[in-house]
Every structure is written in structure tokens, then in C-alpha cells.
Write a protein that holds these residues in place. Structure first.
Motif, PDB file in Angstrom:
ATOM      1  N   TYR A 290       0.834  -1.205   0.000  1.00  0.00           N
ATOM      2  CA  TYR A 290       0.000   0.000   0.000  1.00  0.00           C
ATOM      3  C   TYR A 290       0.869   1.256   0.000  1.00  0.00           C
ATOM      4  N   HIS A 293       2.146   1.742  -3.326  1.00  0.00           N
ATOM      5  CA  HIS A 293       1.063   2.133  -4.219  1.00  0.00           C
ATOM      6  C   HIS A 293       0.837   3.645  -4.214  1.00  0.00           C
ATOM      7  N   ILE A 294       1.087   4.274  -3.068  1.00  0.00           N
ATOM      8  CA  ILE A 294       0.864   5.722  -2.985  1.00  0.00           C
ATOM      9  C   ILE A 294       2.154   6.504  -3.230  1.00  0.00           C
ATOM     10  N   PRO A 351      -6.947   4.641   5.622  1.00  0.00           N
ATOM     11  CA  PRO A 351      -7.087   5.303   4.313  1.00  0.00           C
ATOM     12  C   PRO A 351      -6.971   6.818   4.363  1.00  0.00           C
ATOM     13  N   SER A 354      -2.519   9.983   3.851  1.00  0.00           N
ATOM     14  CA  SER A 354      -2.197  10.214   2.436  1.00  0.00           C
ATOM     15  C   SER A 354      -0.704  10.284   2.165  1.00  0.00           C
ATOM     16  N   ILE A 416      -8.856  -5.643  -3.423  1.00  0.00           N
ATOM     17  CA  ILE A 416      -7.891  -4.773  -4.106  1.00  0.00           C
ATOM     18  C   ILE A 416      -7.965  -4.974  -5.622  1.00  0.00           C
ATOM     19  N   ASP A 421      -8.032  -0.366  -5.407  1.00  0.00           N
ATOM     20  CA  ASP A 421      -7.652   0.552  -4.324  1.00  0.00           C
ATOM     21  C   ASP A 421      -7.525  -0.246  -3.029  1.00  0.00           C
ATOM     22  N   TYR A 422      -6.497   0.086  -2.249  1.00  0.00           N
ATOM     23  CA  TYR A 422      -6.245  -0.642  -1.015  1.00  0.00           C
ATOM     24  C   TYR A 422      -7.189  -0.238   0.119  1.00  0.00           C
ATOM     25  N   LYS A 423      -7.819   0.914   0.012  1.00  0.00           N
ATOM     26  CA  LYS A 423      -8.588   1.409   1.149  1.00  0.00           C
ATOM     27  C   LYS A 423      -9.769   0.500   1.490  1.00  0.00           C
ATOM     28  N   TYR A 424     -10.337  -0.180   0.489  1.00  0.00           N
ATOM     29  CA  TYR A 424     -11.470  -1.062   0.769  1.00  0.00           C
ATOM     30  C   TYR A 424     -11.035  -2.289   1.577  1.00  0.00           C
TER      31      TYR A 424
END
Length: 501
Positions: A290, A293-294, A351, A354, A416, A421-424
């Protein structure tokens, strides 16, 4: 062969002394059992390239290892009940070493499944449960502290294995690394050798002599009364009925107590923990991906796991000290419920992070919550079922938990892949753990209320039976002429035998 003394009743936990050496041995065994499946993942990329397999195929190595470690819980419990903790842990260390050394010579991914996944996983299972059980034999008042210190082995080993595996990988490749890791895992045998059974020989002999003397006296005094006032065949009929009741289930219950499924507190614990493990491990697996990913670099992303492990290392013994305090110990189930809900809350807020600073803060709180849950995971179970049934309880719980442990990360990965998206995944894990913590809090409140009512009824019943017991004490005075004659005859024989006159 009778059950080992380590698995049977003892004079009482010493709460110190050699027990701290046992805690050190458990620190090593538990550390390898929890940290090794995570630390070995550093070799997967090279193994994947070597055998030409997909990521999902190589991931089965960890899945089989975890499934075997948790699913072999009942086998471990049976062996501990039969032989004690020391030989079981030594056997587990040997299996770990054999599995990793054999894996160094594997020529297919299926052989790795067998050597690393099954054999090493079984060895880790034989290390995990006996280590937890032996602490319960040695500690009572200080048990939460002892459990917290032993559970701290997991983050310490994870911090140690991660750079060590990287060093071995860079210098010896995955085959040479597996040979060295096999030798390192043999240290579990040394840890198991420290699990000295609690000797209660002197106390047992003294207690047995007293009890035998009491039984002989009781038999001599009551022999005539039993013959006069009871049918002669009652004892034989009772014995026959008891023998008929013994069946296969009772023989199995000698090692695995399935009557625990009638235990209200155990069922509450089991349901809550099975639900919790759906979201327990997935955030650790996906934390570094994650971060990448960001847009965070690889080394900084890996450092997040180090931060988590360091905080976890401090949180476990600290939680043990807090749980052992006079304010928390009587209601430790509430503290455990709060820890699970706190863990879930961290995932729900992840999530919102940021940037790298936000993920560092999340890692700190996640490490704290993770350490709190792990430190009390077995302590709360022993608090519910007691030390005598703890061995069976651990075996039954771990085999139920292994299913959700395997399902948790794949479900997170599916979310994912589906949403991109990883937030879920973090929201799913957080929601599940908050739900599990809330369930445990409410049901433990109900359990405490029911236990208080049952205790109140028991005391009231005892008070009601006291007048009846007092009346029964005067009953022998009102015997018939035959009873009085028998009593006088027994007294005369006693006087003559002791030559008082």
C-alpha cells in the motif's frame, strides 16, 4: 504409559524461579512459530523465478505453513497431554530443521509445499502450543506478565529474521539460506529442553499417604453401617453403569475436551476470535504494498514493518503488566475486547493517511493494538476455561481459527483486485475487527452477569443445606437397638485393640 506430570495436576504454580527460564524458552519457540512464516517471504521472488511459477502458486507455501501450524493444534494438545511440553517442543524443532534442510534440495514447487509448508508448519505447531501451555503450569499470579514476555518473541524474531534473511539471500541464495535456517530452527530443541516439568513427587507422596490413611480409616468405621443400611449390590451396580458409559467419545475427551463446546465463555471467545481473524493478518501483508502504491520508495515502505514490530515488541510485555494489575485482572475480557476494537479502528482510519508521515503514525498505533491483542490472546482463554482445560481449549480454538486466517488475506486481495484501491481492504478489516470487539464486549458482559447470578444461587443453596446437615449429625444417636449394639461393639473392639486399659 500414564499421562506425563506436566499434563496432570501439580502442587501449584511456583510463579517464578525456573519459570523465568521457561519463559525465555517460550520466547524463542513462540517467536519462531509466529515470525518465521512472515520472514521467509523474502525468498519468494527468487524461488518464483527459479521454478517459473506464478505469485499465487508461490503464495501457497505460506498458506500451507499457516494452515498446518494452526490446524495441527489438536494434535499438539494430544501430545502435550500424553507426554508433556518438553518432548513435544524438541520434536517440533527437529521437524522444523528437517523440513527446511530438505527444502534446500527440492526440485519442484510441490516438494516445497511438502517440506516448507507441511513439515516445517507441523514443527512450528508443535512449538507454539506447548510453549503457551507450560507457562500456565509455571505461573498463576504473574501469568499475564509471563505471557506478555513470551509473546514478545514474535516481534523480536521478526525484526531479527528480516535483515538476517536478506543477508543470507544476498550471500548464499535461497538454497543455502534454507540450509542455514534449518540449522537455526534446531535451536527450538534447546528451548524445549528448558521446559522442565514441575516435579510434585514429594508433595504427591505425602498427600497420597494421608489420603490412603483417611480412606482406610473411613472404610473400617463405615463398613458395618454400609452393610446394615444399604443394599449390598449398590456399589457393583454403580460400577457397572459407569463402565457402560465409557465409549469412544470419552476416550477422545481424555485428550481433547469436547465438553468445552457446552462452556458459555469458551463459545463466546471462539466466535469472537474466529470473526476477528478475518481482518487480523491482512493489513500486515498489504501494508508495504500500500505504501508503494501511494508513491513511497521500497526501503521506506519496508521500514514501516520495522516500526510496527518495534512498537509491538514494547506493547506485549507492557500489556501483560497492565492486565496483571488488580484493576484490570478481574475483568480482563473487557480489556481484550477493547484491544480488538482499537485494532479495527486503526484500520478504518488508515485510508486517511495520504503521506508517509500518516503511515508512520498508523504503523505506531497498529503495532500497539496488534501487541495488545497478541499479549492477551491466550491469557483470556485460560481465564475463561482454567488451566486444567486450557490444553484442549487451545487445540480446539486454533483449528477453528486456521480457516479464517487463510481466508482473510485472499479476501483482502480480491477487494484490491476488484476496486483497484487498497482502502477497501483496510475498511473491510477494520469493520470486521470492530464488530468482533463489540460482540466480545457485549457477550462478556452477559457472561459476567450470568456467572454472578449462578454464584449467588450456589451460595443460597449452600445456606439452605446447612440446617439439614446439622440435623443429619444427630441421626446416628436415634439408631435402633441393633445399631446401638453394633456401635458399642465397635467401640469395645477399638478399646481392646489399642489396649487403653
Amino acid at each position: 504409559m500414564p499421562p506425563h506430570s506436566d499434563a496432570g495436576p501439580v502442587a501449584g504454580p511456583p510463579d517464578g524461579g525456573w519459570g523465568w527460564v521457561v519463559v525465555f524458552g517460550a520466547f524463542i519457540s513462540i517467536g519462531f512459530a509466529y515470525a518465521f512464516p512472515k520472514g521467509i517471504a523474502i525468498f519468494y521472488k527468487e524461488i518464483q523465478d527459479f521454478f517459473g511459477t506464478s505469485y499465487s502458486e508461490i503464495a501457497w507455501v505460506s498458506s500451507i505453513m499457516l494452515a498446518t501450524t494452526y490446524g495441527a493444534g489438536p494434535i499438539s494438545s494430544i501430545l502435550v497431554n500424553r507426554y508433556g511440553s518438553r518432548p513435544v517442543v524438541i520434536l517440533g524443532g527437529l521437524l522444523c530443521g528437517i523440513g527446511m534442510v530438505s527444502a534446500a534440495f527440492c526440485t519442484s514447487i510441490v516438494q516445497l509445499y511438502i517440506c516448507v509448508g507441511f513439515i516445517t508448519g507441523l514443527g512450528l505447531a508443535l512449538n507454539l502450543q506447548p510453549s503457551v501451555i507450560i507457562i500456565g503450569r509455571y505461573f498463576l499470579k504473574r501469568r499475564p506478565i509471563a505471557n506478555g514476555l513470551a509473546m514478545a518473541g514474535s516481534p523480536v524474531m521478526l525484526c531479527t529474521l528480516a535483515p538476517l534473511n536478506q543477508f543470507l539471500f544476498d550471500n548464499y541464495g535461497w538454497r543455502g539460506s534454507f540450509l542455514i535456517l534449518g540449522a537455526i530452527l534446531l535451536h527450538c530443541c534447546v528451548a524445549g529442553a528448558l521446559f522442565r516439568p514441575i516435579s510434585a513427587d514429594k508433595v504427591s507422596v505425602k498427600t497420597q499417604s494421608i489420603e490412603e490413611g483417611k480412606e482406610v480409616l473411613k472404610e473400617e468405621v463405615t463398613k458395618d453401617a454400609i452393610e446394615m443400611n444399604s443394599p449390598t449390590n449398590i456399589h457393583m451396580e454403580t460400577k457397572t453403569e459407569e463402565e457402560e458409559e465409557r465409549d469412544c467419545c470419552e476416550k477422545v475427551n481424555k485428550y481433547l475436551d469436547f465438553s468445552l463446546f457446552k462452556h458459555r465463555g469458551f463459545l463466546i471467545y471462539l466466535i469472537g476470535n474466529v470473526l476477528m481473524f478475518l481482518g487480523f493478518f491482512a493489513p500486515i501483508v498489504f501494508l508495504a504494498p500500500y505504501a508503494k502504491h501511494i508513491g513511497i520508495d521500497e526501503y521506506s515502505a519496508a521500514f514501516l514493518l520495522s516500526i510496527l514490530a518495534i512498537v509491538d515488541m514494547v506493547a506485549r510485555p507492557t500489556t501483560g503488566i497492565i492486565a496483571n494489575s488488580k484493576w484490570v485482572r478481574p475483568r480482563i475480557q473487557y480489556f481484550f475486547s477493547f484491544s480488538i476494537a482499537f485494532n479495527g479502528t486503526c484500520h478504518l482510519l488508515c485510508p486517511l493517511a495520504s503521506g508517509y508521515t500518516g503511515l508512520v503514525i498508523y504503523s505506531v498505533f497498529f503495532g500497539l493494538a496488534f501487541g495488545m491483542v497478541c499479549a492477551m490472546l491466550f491469557e483470556t482463554l485460560m481465564d475463561l476455561v482454567g488451566a486444567s482445560r486450557f490444553t484442549s481449549a487451545v487445540g480446539l480454538v486454533t483449528i477453528a481459527e486456521c480457516c479464517t486466517i487463510l481466508l482473510g488475506p485472499p479476501i483482502g486481495g480480491t477487494l484490491i483486485d476488484t476496486f483497484g484501491d487498497y482502502k477497501y481492504m483496510f475498511i473491510k478489516c477494520g469493520a470486521v475487527m470492530v464488530l468482533a470487539g463489540t460482540f466480545l464486549f457485549i457477550m462478556n458482559y452477559y457472561n459476567y452477569r450470568m456467572l454472578a447470578k449462578e454464584e449467588k444461587k450456589r451460595k443460597a443453596k449452600e445456606e439452605d443445606t446447612k440446617p439439614q446437615m446439622a440435623q443429619m449429625k444427630f441421626k446416628p444417636v436415634l439408631l435402633s437397638g441393633q445399631g446401638i449394639t453394633s456401635t458399642l461393639l465397635m467401640l469395645a473392639l477399638a478399646v481392646k485393640s489399642h489396649q487403653i486399659f
